[in-house]
Design an enzyme around this catalytic site. Structure first.
Site, mmCIF file in Angstrom:
data_model
loop_
_atom_site.group_PDB
_atom_site.id
_atom_site.type_symbol
_atom_site.label_atom_id
_atom_site.label_comp_id
_atom_site.label_asym_id
_atom_site.label_seq_id
_atom_site.Cartn_x
_atom_site.Cartn_y
_atom_site.Cartn_z
ATOM 1 N N LYS A 271 0.808 -1.222 0.000
ATOM 2 C CA LYS A 271 0.000 0.000 0.000
ATOM 3 C C LYS A 271 0.839 1.268 0.000
ATOM 4 O O LYS A 271 0.560 2.202 -0.749
ATOM 5 C CB LYS A 271 -0.884 0.030 1.238
ATOM 6 C CG LYS A 271 -2.167 -0.698 1.055
ATOM 7 C CD LYS A 271 -3.153 -0.165 2.078
ATOM 8 C CE LYS A 271 -4.464 -0.877 1.937
ATOM 9 N NZ LYS A 271 -4.985 -1.273 3.231
ATOM 10 N N GLU B 83 -5.121 7.985 7.104
ATOM 11 C CA GLU B 83 -5.811 8.775 6.078
ATOM 12 C C GLU B 83 -6.927 9.577 6.712
ATOM 13 O O GLU B 83 -7.494 9.178 7.727
ATOM 14 C CB GLU B 83 -6.432 7.846 5.016
ATOM 15 C CG GLU B 83 -5.416 7.132 4.157
ATOM 16 C CD GLU B 83 -6.068 6.181 3.166
ATOM 17 O OE1 GLU B 83 -7.310 6.073 3.160
ATOM 18 O OE2 GLU B 83 -5.324 5.545 2.412
ATOM 19 N N HIS C 231 -17.275 -5.470 2.866
ATOM 20 C CA HIS C 231 -16.251 -5.421 1.834
ATOM 21 C C HIS C 231 -16.426 -6.472 0.748
ATOM 22 O O HIS C 231 -15.515 -6.746 -0.026
ATOM 23 C CB HIS C 231 -14.854 -5.480 2.450
ATOM 24 C CG HIS C 231 -14.654 -4.398 3.484
ATOM 25 N ND1 HIS C 231 -14.702 -3.066 3.156
ATOM 26 C CD2 HIS C 231 -14.469 -4.459 4.813
ATOM 27 C CE1 HIS C 231 -14.542 -2.348 4.262
ATOM 28 N NE2 HIS C 231 -14.402 -3.168 5.277
ATOM 29 N N ARG D 195 -5.639 -7.539 -12.137
ATOM 30 C CA ARG D 195 -6.282 -8.755 -12.659
ATOM 31 C C ARG D 195 -7.576 -8.360 -13.368
ATOM 32 O O ARG D 195 -8.001 -7.209 -13.309
ATOM 33 C CB ARG D 195 -6.625 -9.686 -11.500
ATOM 34 C CG ARG D 195 -7.562 -8.993 -10.506
ATOM 35 C CD ARG D 195 -8.252 -9.895 -9.533
ATOM 36 N NE ARG D 195 -9.330 -9.193 -8.882
ATOM 37 C CZ ARG D 195 -9.224 -8.488 -7.745
ATOM 38 N NH1 ARG D 195 -8.053 -8.400 -7.135
ATOM 39 N NH2 ARG D 195 -10.268 -7.865 -7.241
HETATM 40 C C1 MV4 Z 1 -11.536 4.400 3.174
HETATM 41 C C2 MV4 Z 1 -12.837 4.775 3.572
HETATM 42 C C3 MV4 Z 1 -13.000 6.045 4.046
HETATM 43 N N1 MV4 Z 1 -11.955 6.887 4.129
HETATM 44 N N2 MV4 Z 1 -10.521 5.273 3.263
HETATM 45 C C4 MV4 Z 1 -12.427 -0.223 2.422
HETATM 46 C C5 MV4 Z 1 -11.678 -1.228 1.612
HETATM 47 C C6 MV4 Z 1 -10.484 -0.529 1.103
HETATM 48 N N3 MV4 Z 1 -10.269 -0.831 -0.286
HETATM 49 C C7 MV4 Z 1 -10.719 0.921 1.326
HETATM 50 N N4 MV4 Z 1 -11.870 1.052 2.142
HETATM 51 C C8 MV4 Z 1 -12.256 2.266 2.622
HETATM 52 N N5 MV4 Z 1 -11.272 3.180 2.707
HETATM 53 C C9 MV4 Z 1 -10.757 6.480 3.751
HETATM 54 N N6 MV4 Z 1 -9.742 7.330 3.841
HETATM 55 C C10 MV4 Z 1 -13.861 3.847 3.456
HETATM 56 C C11 MV4 Z 1 -13.578 2.591 2.994
HETATM 57 C C12 MV4 Z 1 -14.693 1.708 2.874
HETATM 58 C C13 MV4 Z 1 -15.141 1.266 1.640
HETATM 59 C C14 MV4 Z 1 -14.500 1.620 0.452
HETATM 60 C C15 MV4 Z 1 -14.945 1.165 -0.744
HETATM 61 C C16 MV4 Z 1 -16.065 0.348 -0.791
HETATM 62 C C17 MV4 Z 1 -16.708 -0.022 0.350
HETATM 63 C C18 MV4 Z 1 -16.258 0.426 1.579
HETATM 64 C C19 MV4 Z 1 -16.926 0.048 2.748
HETATM 65 C C20 MV4 Z 1 -16.469 0.489 3.957
HETATM 66 C C21 MV4 Z 1 -15.336 1.317 4.023
#
Ligand code: MV4
Length: 673
Positions: free
Chosen positions: A121, A205, A240, A297
């Site tokens: 990351k 973040e 997720h 992918r």
């Molecule tokens: C976040 C966020 C809010 N703020 N980052 C969840 C999985 C990972 N790929 C990134 N994720 C998130 N990162 C910040 N700075 C909220 C999520 C998140 C989320 C992101 C995409 C799709 C679904 C989600 C469900 C919960 C939290």
């Protein structure tokens, strides 16, 4: 630049729907296909979909689909010159890509350094920052001193999100709302990351409270070309896990769309990307978007992009892997209409989405509906096992606009027939019919925000289903009586006596159905060819026409609906509006009422585990004696002797797991008279 190489034989290092989907395109390109399979998958659809197949080990993925050595050996043994990894399993494993390179086999995916760059990351963020791709305000430095982290968090401003550097897909995330909680939060996050990933490094973040998940499909070749194929919105997720995906993202401003697409291409170029990739962003209400990760992918949800562009992304992957140029330039890539995909899972929405395993006794999809695509890796009679992902199928609907795509999806879900396993089809139908979802542009909190609306409702159809099931049973029985009479056989079918059925008889009858352990007593009479059920002081009139293939037309209080009925082991399943409703006929369950034979089978009223068996073959029992104890749905269910008699055959023992409808034992009633 490497030489162009034409792929003659492709090994598909995957299973299920994606293996079938890859085989379809490879065959259409004249490429010979090799499937690999674990012991659990020898008879699977993906094996049948390929020209040849190789066994690669026992059922657990760690012993088969994740065994790099066996996959390379299978490729050698079959003369495969390329491997497609699909998604999941080894698809983003740099060691696998390297092993393919070393064996002289084309890996259909990006080069090893690109996979590695996106595997970390913090490293990915560094690269993206340098390439000018927008990042969430935050800290991803190497200095992991708690004081440094606290200082960074204060600078970013609360709420902040702590993420494990080694985490992914939502694992190892923790929100901190207030400065007072920061030190404890950091300590806890470090402990959790160390325990889960063996690495306690964190990034911090700015926390976006209601983001949308929007991702861009990119493609690059070895000639320096990189293009995008528009975006997908995957905001509807549960823990997720993506549940619904669509393209294009609803309500996106054209300026935002263009900026996001450009950022995605910049991201791909920054790591010399080759092949199909997905750049994930989160986006806030103002349209500000930030890089999250890049998936190196083909993604589960690629069909929505295929639907709106009319392109075959697997064909593109193969072309690019061979060293060819991208099939289209950016200007030539167009999109039309709107597409939506849902993932049908063997999971029970009424029991916290617990994954289900077992046999798909009935499985049918709407295959002839315009604008509807079904990608599946299982067929009727197959089982969903504990070893792999419980996805049964993906349903993709395309329409001229979003409203048409949604209507088509609703209808298609209503036509799905799945019996034997609890599944999320009715739940998906409630999502795509929810006003907030129809309005478009929901965020990642959609499922939790509307939890109550999306929960199954007990009213309406649910009350009518037992009556429809009873009417189907009675009708099946009547047809059976008529058929047997025509054949000159016994005019009284077994169930006819059990029901007290008489043609043109109008007195009140009773019929008991079991729904799990609930007993439903239905009272009905026959009037002018209709079944009239007494229901809480009122009446429900049902007329049914049952076809030989199970199609059931039912007129419910004057309105005709389309359904389907399937009969097995003293039970009936009614399919209506995408849901399966199964009822065990209590008389068949407990009476042993095979006409005149005074014997019968006791069947399991629900799936469960036999925790006690009190009898053996030959045991004489009196009516009401406990025979077995079935543990199901966290309750113990005692199975008792329906009559005085003897256990003629016993098919299961203590500790056995039984499926619903399993033939537990054969019972012979003691002769009376
Ligand atoms: C976040 C966020 C809010 N703020 N980052 C969840 C999985 C990972 N790929 C990134 N994720 C998130 N990162 C910040 N700075 C909220 C999520 C998140 C989320 C992101 C995409 C799709 C679904 C989600 C469900 C919960 C939290």
């Amino acid at each position: 630049m490497r030489q162009e190489r034409s792929i003659r034989t492709l090994l598909i290092a995957n299973r299920g729907e994606i293996a079938c989907r890859i085989a379809r395109t490879a065959r259409s390109l004249g490429i010979r296909t090799v499937a690999v399979y674990s012991d659990a998958d020898a008879l699977s659809l993906h094996v049948a979909a390929a020209d040849t197949a190789c066994p690669i080990g026992p059922a657990p993925a760690a012993d088969s689909y994740l065994r790099i050595d066996r996959l390379i050996e299978a490729a050698r043994a079959t003369g495969a010159d390329a491997i497609h990894p699909g998604y999941g399993f080894l698809s983003e494993n740099a060691a696998f890509a390297r092993a393919c390179d070393e064996a002289g086999i084309l890996f259909i995916g990006p080069d090893v350094p690109a996979i590695e760059a996106m595997g970390s990351k913090a490293a990915a963020k560094d690269i993206m920052a340098k390439a000018g791709v927008p990042l969430v305000p935050g800290y991803h430095g190497a200095d992991q001193d708690p004081e440094t982290l606290e200082e960074a968090a204060s600078r970013i401003g609360f709420p902040v999100l702590l993420k494990a550097s080694a985490g992914g897909g939502g694992k190892g995330m923790r929100v901190v709302e207030r400065a007072e909680d920061l030190a404890d939060g950091i300590a806890a996050a470090k402990r959790e990351s160390a325990a889960a990933f063996g690495d306690d490094r964190l990034l911090i973040e700015k926390y976006l409270t209601r983001p949308r998940h929007v991702e861009v499909q990119v493609f690059a070749d070895r000639h320096g070309n990189a293009v995008h194929l528009f975006e997908r919105d995957c905001s509807v997720q549960r823990r997720h896990q993506k549940v619904v995906e669509e393209a294009p993202a609803p309500g996106l401003e054209e300026t935002v769309r263009a900026a996001m697409a450009k950022a995605a291409i910049d991201a791909a170029k920054a790591i010399d990307y080759v092949g199909a990739g997905t750049v994930e962003f989160i986006m806030d209400e103002d349209g500000a978007f930030y890089f999250m990760e890049m998936n190196t992918r083909l993604q589960v949800e690629h069909p929505v992009t295929e639907a709106i562009t009319g392109e075959d992304l697997v064909a593109w992957q193969i072309r690019v892997a061979e060293g060819g140029p991208l099939p289209l330039s950016q200007e030539q890539i167009a999109h039309a209409g709107h597409a939506i995909e849902v993932r049908i899972y063997a999971e029970d929405p009424e029991r916290e989405f617990l994954p289900q395993t077992g046999r798909l006794n009935r499985l049918a999809f709407p295959l002839e509906m315009p604008g509807v695509r079904v990608d599946t890796g299982v067929a009727e009679g197959d089982s969903v096992s504990v070893h792999y992902d419980p996805m049964i199928a993906k349903l993709i609907a395309h329409g001229r606009d979003r409203a048409e795509a949604l209507r088509r999806m609703s209808r298609a879900l209503g036509e799905v027939r799945i019996a034997g396993l609890a599944n999320n089809v009715p739940y998906l139908k409630r999502i795509v019919e929810h006003p907030a979802f129809i309005a478009g542009g929901v965020d990642t909190r959609f499922i939790e925000t509307y939890r109550a609306d999306l929960a199954a409702r007990g009213a309406g159809d649910a009350e009518t289903m037992p009556m429809l099931a009873a009417a189907a049973l009675l009708e099946a029985d009547r047809l059976d009586v008529v058929r047997q009479a025509r054949l000159g056989g016994d005019p009284y079918s077994p169930w006819a006596t059990a029901y007290g059925w008489r043609l043109n008889d109008s007195p009140l009858h009773g019929l008991t159905l079991l729904q799990g352990i609930d007993e439903l007593l239905l009272r009905y009479r026959l009037e002018a060819g209709e079944y009239v059920f007494e229901q809480g002081g009122g009446q429900v009139r049902i007329a049914v026409a049952l076809h030989a293939d199970g199609r059931l037309q039912a007129r419910l209080d004057g309105i005709t609906v389309r359904a389907e009925a399937a009969f097995d082991a003293g039970a009936v399943t009614v399919f209506y509006d995408g849901a399966a409703h199964r009822y065990v006929l209590k008389t068949a369950l407990a009476s042993g009422a095979e006409a005149g034979e005074d014997s019968g089978h006791l069947v399991a009223p629900m799936p469960g585990k036999l925790i006690a068996v009190h009898i053996a073959e030959g045991t004489e029992v009196a009516k009401g004696d406990p025979l077995m104890v079935l543990e199901a749905m966290k309750m113990e269910h005692v199975i008792r002797a329906p009559e005085d008699g003897v256990v003629a055959a016993l098919h299961y023992g203590p500790g056995d797991q039984v499926e619903e409808g399993a033939d537990l034992l054969h019972f012979e009633k003691t002769a009376t008279d």
